[in-house]
Design an enzyme around this catalytic site. Sequence first.
Site, PDB file in Angstrom:
ATOM      1  NE  ARG A 184       2.374  -9.556   4.846  1.00  0.00           N
ATOM      2  CZ  ARG A 184       1.073  -9.630   4.635  1.00  0.00           C
ATOM      3  NH1 ARG A 184       0.356 -10.565   5.218  1.00  0.00           N
ATOM      4  NH2 ARG A 184       0.471  -8.773   3.832  1.00  0.00           N
ATOM      5  CD  GLN A 221      -0.372  -9.097  -0.187  1.00  0.00           C
ATOM      6  OE1 GLN A 221      -1.521  -9.196   0.232  1.00  0.00           O
ATOM      7  NE2 GLN A 221       0.428  -8.148   0.220  1.00  0.00           N
ATOM      8  CE  LYS A 265      -9.427  -8.655   7.885  1.00  0.00           C
ATOM      9  NZ  LYS A 265      -8.025  -9.041   7.973  1.00  0.00           N
ATOM     10  CG  HIS A 295      -5.946  -1.591   1.353  1.00  0.00           C
ATOM     11  ND1 HIS A 295      -4.594  -1.372   1.488  1.00  0.00           N
ATOM     12  CD2 HIS A 295      -6.540  -0.585   2.042  1.00  0.00           C
ATOM     13  CE1 HIS A 295      -4.388  -0.299   2.221  1.00  0.00           C
ATOM     14  NE2 HIS A 295      -5.547   0.193   2.574  1.00  0.00           N
ATOM     15  CG  ASP A 340      -1.924  -5.523  -2.685  1.00  0.00           C
ATOM     16  OD1 ASP A 340      -3.076  -5.540  -2.218  1.00  0.00           O
ATOM     17  OD2 ASP A 340      -0.906  -5.500  -1.991  1.00  0.00           O
ATOM     18  CG  HIS A 392      -3.504  -0.406  -3.088  1.00  0.00           C
ATOM     19  ND1 HIS A 392      -2.380  -1.065  -3.497  1.00  0.00           N
ATOM     20  CD2 HIS A 392      -3.717  -0.788  -1.798  1.00  0.00           C
ATOM     21  CE1 HIS A 392      -1.916  -1.811  -2.497  1.00  0.00           C
ATOM     22  NE2 HIS A 392      -2.705  -1.666  -1.454  1.00  0.00           N
ATOM     23  CB  CYS A 431      -1.012   0.033   1.130  1.00  0.00           C
ATOM     24  SG  CYS A 431      -0.955  -1.349   2.254  1.00  0.00           S
TER      25      CYS A 431
END
Lengths: 569, 569
Positions: free
Chosen positions: A298, A316, A400, A446, A318, A320, A269
């Site tokens: 991570r 990922q 979420k 997200h 992802d 946004h 992000c």
Amino acid sequence: MVLSQNEQKLRHSAAHLAAHALKELFPDVKLTLGPATEHGFFYDFLPTTNLKESDLPAIEKRMLEIANRSLELTHEMIDKQQARELYKDNPFKLELIDGIADDKVGIARQGDFYDLCRGGHVKSTSQLKHVKLIGISGSYWRGDRDGQALQRISGVAFANAKELRSYERKVEEAKKYDHRKLGKELDLFSFHQEGVGFPFFHPHGKIVLNVLKSYLQRLLVDAGYLEVETPRMLSDELWRQSGHYDHYRDNMYFCSVEDKQYALRPMNCPGALLLYKERPRSYRDLPLRLAEFGHDHRFELSGVLHGLFRVRAFTQDDGHIFCAKQDIEQEVANAIALTYKVLKRFNFAQICVALSTKPENAMGDDALWQQATESLKKGLESAGIDYEINEGDGAFYGPKIEFAIKDSMDRLWQCSTIQLDFFQPINFDLWFINNKGEKERPVMIHRAIYGSFERFFGILLEHYKGALPFWLAPVQVRILTITDEQTAYAQQIETLLKNVSIRVERDVSSDPISGKIKSAQLKKIPWMLVIGNKEVDQQTVTLRFVNGKQQFGITHEQLVTLAKEAQNA
Amino acid sequence: MVLSQNEQKLRHSAAHLAAHALKELFPDVKLTLGPATEHGFFYDFLPTTNLKESDLPAIEKRMLEIANRSLELTHEMIDKQQARELYKDNPFKLELIDGIADDKVGIARQGDFYDLCRGGHVKSTSQLKHVKLIGISGSYWRGDRDGQALQRISGVAFANAKELRSYERKVEEAKKYDHRKLGKELDLFSFHQEGVGFPFFHPHGKIVLNVLKSYLQRLLVDAGYLEVETPRMLSDELWRQSGHYDHYRDNMYFCSVEDKQYALRPMNCPGALLLYKERPRSYRDLPLRLAEFGHDHRFELSGVLHGLFRVRAFTQDDGHIFCAKQDIEQEVANAIALTYKVLKRFNFAQICVALSTKPENAMGDDALWQQATESLKKGLESAGIDYEINEGDGAFYGPKIEFAIKDSMDRLWQCSTIQLDFFQPINFDLWFINNKGEKERPVMIHRAIYGSFERFFGILLEHYKGALPFWLAPVQVRILTITDEQTAYAQQIETLLKNVSIRVERDVSSDPISGKIKSAQLKKIPWMLVIGNKEVDQQTVTLRFVNGKQQFGITHEQLVTLAKEAQNA
């Protein structure tokens, strides 16, 4: 997953049973906590010397013996002082007792065993005959990595023998189709001690990842997303500003660069936020839908790593989305529709949706949280989707929607997510000029569909039991000739299929045809094309599917048509 | 690049001239070294207070004054002791004097200026009238980061005014088409202080990267490469084993994981080595050609970062070929052919090839180096390619072939490379079972064509002066309507082109057609489709190229055919 009251009672009682057995076998262990969980129960304890996997059968045997004693389970409230006396040698229980606000605390008893407990049990140990221990692992007192290291035994408990047997059958099946095993058998990926938790993708595994990615890339273009690429490492100050440093630093990797601290990104992000801020934005730029196939690191304790399901580095898918407040519902509805479209491509039995609300460590004030949560609800309702609420399970920056998929073995996997975020736009002071010429704050959404490519790949392998469908299979077609006489014709067929972008190979071994078929089946290749002299004469092929069914006399033209159809099926 | 003797003399003399001017203007600076370089000359010195860009004109003016004095340049050999006396206040020159094996050292003189020097000058300062200072920057004594910080002035020197003018024109042109400027104007990428040296790719920049990648992916499949993906971070021990720790650690980023040290990869080879070792290999597996689009991190001092040309993180189009010794020549020849095929797609004016031999910090013994170098020569000769030799310029693990491309502004860029490596297979104990059933050591070939995607993208932007060819352009076609009346028809044309995977957009502004054309030209979009009522009536479009040429009355069918042709041109 919410447990029924009966499940809760059964599993919690089974935890007591495990603790009881432990105490009888190893009187000096110090018990700590033993709750019911989503899948069964566990009990954490401090042993005098560490127990091993091989100790489990004896403990399980003792559990069944105690169950057969048909002991009554009782529960009473006693004075804290009395409880402290009972547990004077157990600092964990003493800490728990101190943490209870009331003057009295609950004690559960069965025979001469007792445990500190809020209550909620079955009536007799005789109801606990269908239990099974499933593992022993390391844990920490209250889950705190810096706290006392403990051991945890985990188990399952069922109301009757039939349920236990059904569970055992599923476990056997899952073991047979464990993605780690399939990954090795099908030569898809491996792990190496030089990079614990970092997967190495072999050529066939990488093909599947590439197909998964290009499938999504095509859909994203149609859905108005713009793909970007941002750095894998960014400065400490940025992670402090984004809140990741405060909320997530235990899972982050840090590096020093010219005396400044940098962190490898655990999420993508902040890169999207910096791109948004790269120039002034107007309402004409919105909704701005940025997509990034972002590779993240991570940190996870080595003990919890698990094949592709839990790794330390992953990509990922992802998205946004930056939009005006009035566009949230539409954008959430679009994201839900895209998620369903993608997930349905993989023939999952069911998609379960949950809305997760404000967690304990949340940033920002209640009013914003409420507004965000309401927007997601409206998005779900306008898409006509049933959902449950997971109280307190949201991200630290917003509520979420989570999508769990039920696979071919009836297991639920959480993968897709849509998260609303009112806070990062404030943190990073994002704005746009609205159509009245005024500065306005955008909202950030997200969303990820696969979640992590690595984990999703692992789920697909188990879901399909290794037999990936035609469009996903690393090798889609293998050509098998009966003798070398058919080699030239086989090459011609190979070229024909390559020209329409089919992943095809020829078995050039000297094995008999039965061996060639066996070998292609082991590799779970969806199509075999069997070619003998008859096929050469007729200028056809015999198409054999992985399940053994065959179609004879397929012409070249039919073959190309069928392959294109299978590619899009 | 090898300098001619005259170039060498002229540039080295110009360095003396710069030092002379410095000494007259700032008598207290301490001179260190001032060699001729590939592009001109530099002189490193220790100032009393740091000089600035704004000091350069005065220094250059003084250089020209000294040139006009027509001083004779002389050179003599003097006793070391005498030289030490001359430089008693300059520790740098004293260190240089101490490093000279001979009893005598050379001193060059012009007027009252003198400098420690091995000789090789023009006859008179009057030959140095066509010089120009081009920059001032930081440097270190003997290039050692831990050594004394110095300043460096750099310049160019030419034999006559015409050559200098031609150089200045090229510099102006290069400035106009600087990829950093184009990157901003065309909205392709940006840099941010939160990640110094780490590029952020905007949607249009990412499209170009994706096209570059998928073009290569298709060719790699045909050339028998297998794409893999290996971790971005691997353990310290591995980097020690591979030799990167010893030879490259100053450019590496380190992280701690559960008390073990890991490094972000600066290169992708160790991942490929681990994959090779993943299982026993036989001659049937070879040549094993692994390809990885590997994202790497390399530390560079912030002072040397330069747009996309010098970054701290980039993706390499890496290939690692493992083969038997007798297959080296064939594999090198194949790699050369693939490299030429790819580079020729970009219309470079020329491809220059060099063979780099054993460097000073090499690992391994001479016999292996010689064998490796001979194999590359044979590969080049069998491909019929002219090449020059760069002595001592190889990688620490082996000799290499380097390909430099000459761009549209006559500049040479080194990008592709083929490196032979006999050492890593020994280091990592790689072997295969040959067709006699014996264990045999394979050879490793490292090769990259683009080198770094980021740098190659920067080169292409400057080479094409921002006007990327149709197949590479982020937006290939923009549709311009004269009035809103043609919107429906324009949408129809948009769909037509999208269906054949053309990247097309519509200008939906209310600008007049002249403004719409101007705007598309500024974005260097290869094709504009102009649509007025006439085009709607005739069901055609007017095709306008970025250079202003137009074709009228193009039917839908013709449009699709032309677009497909342009895509493959």
